[in-house]
Design a protein around this motif. Structure first.
Motif, PDB file in Angstrom:
ATOM      1  N   LYS A  62       0.807  -1.234   0.000  1.00 60.38           N
ATOM      2  CA  LYS A  62       0.000   0.000   0.000  1.00 60.38           C
ATOM      3  C   LYS A  62       0.841   1.286   0.000  1.00 60.38           C
ATOM      4  O   LYS A  62       0.483   2.287   0.602  1.00 60.38           O
ATOM      5  CB  LYS A  62      -0.984  -0.004   1.174  1.00 60.38           C
ATOM      6  N   LYS A  79      -9.077   2.143 -14.411  1.00 60.70           N
ATOM      7  CA  LYS A  79      -9.181   2.602 -13.026  1.00 60.70           C
ATOM      8  C   LYS A  79      -9.424   1.353 -12.189  1.00 60.70           C
ATOM      9  O   LYS A  79     -10.152   0.448 -12.624  1.00 60.70           O
ATOM     10  CB  LYS A  79     -10.373   3.543 -12.848  1.00 60.70           C
ATOM     11  N   VAL A 116     -10.894   0.590  -8.478  1.00 60.77           N
ATOM     12  CA  VAL A 116     -11.554   1.218  -7.326  1.00 60.77           C
ATOM     13  C   VAL A 116     -12.207   0.123  -6.489  1.00 60.77           C
ATOM     14  O   VAL A 116     -13.115  -0.568  -6.970  1.00 60.77           O
ATOM     15  CB  VAL A 116     -12.636   2.229  -7.784  1.00 60.77           C
ATOM     16  N   ASP A 117     -11.721  -0.031  -5.259  1.00 66.14           N
ATOM     17  CA  ASP A 117     -12.300  -1.015  -4.323  1.00 66.14           C
ATOM     18  C   ASP A 117     -12.491  -2.395  -4.947  1.00 66.14           C
ATOM     19  O   ASP A 117     -13.571  -2.982  -4.878  1.00 66.14           O
ATOM     20  CB  ASP A 117     -13.670  -0.517  -3.808  1.00 66.14           C
ATOM     21  N   GLY A 118     -11.427  -2.891  -5.588  1.00 64.56           N
ATOM     22  CA  GLY A 118     -11.489  -4.254  -6.132  1.00 64.56           C
ATOM     23  C   GLY A 118     -12.215  -4.387  -7.460  1.00 64.56           C
ATOM     24  O   GLY A 118     -12.312  -5.458  -8.045  1.00 64.56           O
ATOM     25  N   LYS A 119     -12.728  -3.249  -7.969  1.00 64.73           N
ATOM     26  CA  LYS A 119     -13.351  -3.262  -9.296  1.00 64.73           C
ATOM     27  C   LYS A 119     -12.359  -2.664 -10.293  1.00 64.73           C
ATOM     28  O   LYS A 119     -11.629  -1.740  -9.955  1.00 64.73           O
ATOM     29  CB  LYS A 119     -14.620  -2.397  -9.304  1.00 64.73           C
ATOM     30  N   SER A 145     -16.539  -2.759 -17.132  1.00 63.11           N
ATOM     31  CA  SER A 145     -16.071  -3.006 -15.764  1.00 63.11           C
ATOM     32  C   SER A 145     -16.064  -4.494 -15.425  1.00 63.11           C
ATOM     33  O   SER A 145     -16.713  -5.300 -16.103  1.00 63.11           O
ATOM     34  CB  SER A 145     -16.955  -2.273 -14.763  1.00 63.11           C
ATOM     35  N   THR A 178     -14.852  -7.363 -11.799  1.00 64.98           N
ATOM     36  CA  THR A 178     -14.350  -7.506 -10.427  1.00 64.98           C
ATOM     37  C   THR A 178     -13.020  -8.242 -10.489  1.00 64.98           C
ATOM     38  O   THR A 178     -12.947  -9.328 -11.087  1.00 64.98           O
ATOM     39  CB  THR A 178     -15.350  -8.337  -9.589  1.00 64.98           C
ATOM     40  N   ASP A 210      -5.726  -9.335  -7.045  1.00 66.65           N
ATOM     41  CA  ASP A 210      -6.108  -8.303  -6.094  1.00 66.65           C
ATOM     42  C   ASP A 210      -4.879  -7.642  -5.463  1.00 66.65           C
ATOM     43  O   ASP A 210      -4.035  -8.319  -4.883  1.00 66.65           O
ATOM     44  CB  ASP A 210      -7.012  -8.907  -5.008  1.00 66.65           C
ATOM     45  N   LYS A 254      -4.280   2.529  -2.467  1.00 63.63           N
ATOM     46  CA  LYS A 254      -5.439   1.637  -2.505  1.00 63.63           C
ATOM     47  C   LYS A 254      -5.984   1.468  -3.929  1.00 63.63           C
ATOM     48  O   LYS A 254      -6.181   0.369  -4.408  1.00 63.63           O
ATOM     49  CB  LYS A 254      -6.541   2.203  -1.598  1.00 63.63           C
ATOM     50  N   ASN A 255      -6.215   2.603  -4.588  1.00 67.32           N
ATOM     51  CA  ASN A 255      -6.828   2.586  -5.916  1.00 67.32           C
ATOM     52  C   ASN A 255      -5.863   3.100  -6.987  1.00 67.32           C
ATOM     53  O   ASN A 255      -4.871   3.742  -6.674  1.00 67.32           O
ATOM     54  CB  ASN A 255      -8.104   3.431  -5.915  1.00 67.32           C
TER      55      ASN A 255
END
Length: 325
Positions: free
Chosen positions: A19, A140, A142-145, A220, A222, A228, A277-278
């Protein structure tokens, strides 16, 4: 076929798993990968201005009238590579090839001034080397997407009903479908449940030379568990970016290297910001590079079996602009 700077991508993975925020730049052929941690950016001679990250310290004023001249190659010269591309498309080796050229420009603006005063979603200035002002997001996360926004198809906005014409233009539409399909497949390598959320969205791009409409879509998925948090591995899988290469990828790359006859370098590579994070990343298009004392603008467009020489030549020239008002 694709040369890979494996070590550097692994380094990106390590940082993103820990991170640690960093900025990365990858050239077109993924031969050069550069990584800058947040505290290294300033010393590196990089200036970055993204939507959610900026290394700018000051606002600069422009106190001069802009001089801008471009010296595009002749249509005959453009045609040589264009014919090579068309021949391969007829042979079935590719159904979309992004053909780009390098045009000498003269301006009284420095690369740094172009960086400060152009308006774009993504801007980067690399000291004594290049500047770009790109409207095109690559991916992009964003939160695992993971999301991507392929942009294909542009038109002069001053034409009557330009947006409608662009949406319904057979050639532009075919090109757009192809890229959406290609990127949907690409995302499926690193993500599950991949879907097209928005199709053929029209964006308005304002420039000093002329206004343009551009067509983009949103896809998009997951992230798969094994990808990840591994930004390097994700980039390694997805590059080179489909929207500036064509399809199918490996064969199309061969055609491009053969037809263009110049080195793209960092042009059409990608760069991005990981905030711990993103990720937000872009395709490095609308690109001006310094070679010795000269400046070159690199631009191009997608070629399909429906492409007409005159139109593609015009599109390549239309894109030689700076978005300074």
């Amino acid at each position: 076929m694709f040369s890979v700077n494996h070590q550097k991508f692994m380094e990106m993975d390590e940082l993103s798993l820990q991170k640690v925020p960093y900025f990365f730049i990858v050239d077109f052929l993924t031969e050069n990968v550069e990584i800058f941690k947040e505290d290294e950016i300033e010393k590196s001679g990089l200036l970055i201005d993204f939507q959610n990250f900026s290394s700018l310290k000051k606002e600069e004023k422009l106190h001069k009238n802009i001089e801008w001249k471009s010296f595009p190659e002749t249509m005959e010269s453009f045609k040589t590579g264009f014919d090579e591309v068309q021949k391969n498309i007829r042979l079935g080796n590719s159904y979309l090839v992004n053909y780009t050229r390098k045009t000498k420009i003269e301006t009284n603006l420095t690369l740094e001034e172009i960086f400060y005063h152009s308006t774009a979603k993504y801007k980067v200035f690399y000291k004594d080397f290049f500047v770009f002002f790109s409207p095109e997001t690559f991916v992009k996360i964003v939160d695992g997407k993971i999301l991507t926004y392929p942009m294909k198809g542009t038109i002069d906005a001053s034409l009557e009903n330009a947006a409608e014409i662009l949406k319904n233009d057979k050639k532009e539409k075919a090109e757009h479908y192809t890229v959406v399909d290609l990127l949907r497949n690409d995302l499926s390598m690193v993500a599950d449940d991949v879907k097209v959320d928005q199709f053929q969205h029209i964006d308005f791009i304002k420039t000093q030379q002329k206004d343009l409409y551009a067509m983009s879509s949103e896809i998009s998925g997951t992230l798969k568990p094994e990808f990840d948090g591994k930004v390097g591995s994700i980039m390694q899988k997805l590059l080179p970016a489909g929207s500036i290469l064509g399809a199918p990828k490996p064969k199309t790359l061969e055609i491009i290297l053969n037809a263009e006859g110049y080195d793209r370098g960092y042009y059409t590579g990608v760069c991005g910001w990981f905030d711990g994070k993103n990720v937000d990343s872009c395709v490095m298009i609308r690109f001006i590079e310094k070679e010795g004392e000269d400046l070159y603008f690199k631009s191009g467009g997608g070629i399909t079996h429906m492409s007409k020489l005159e139109d593609e030549y015009q599109e390549m020239k239309n894109k030689i602009y700076v978005p300074i008002h």
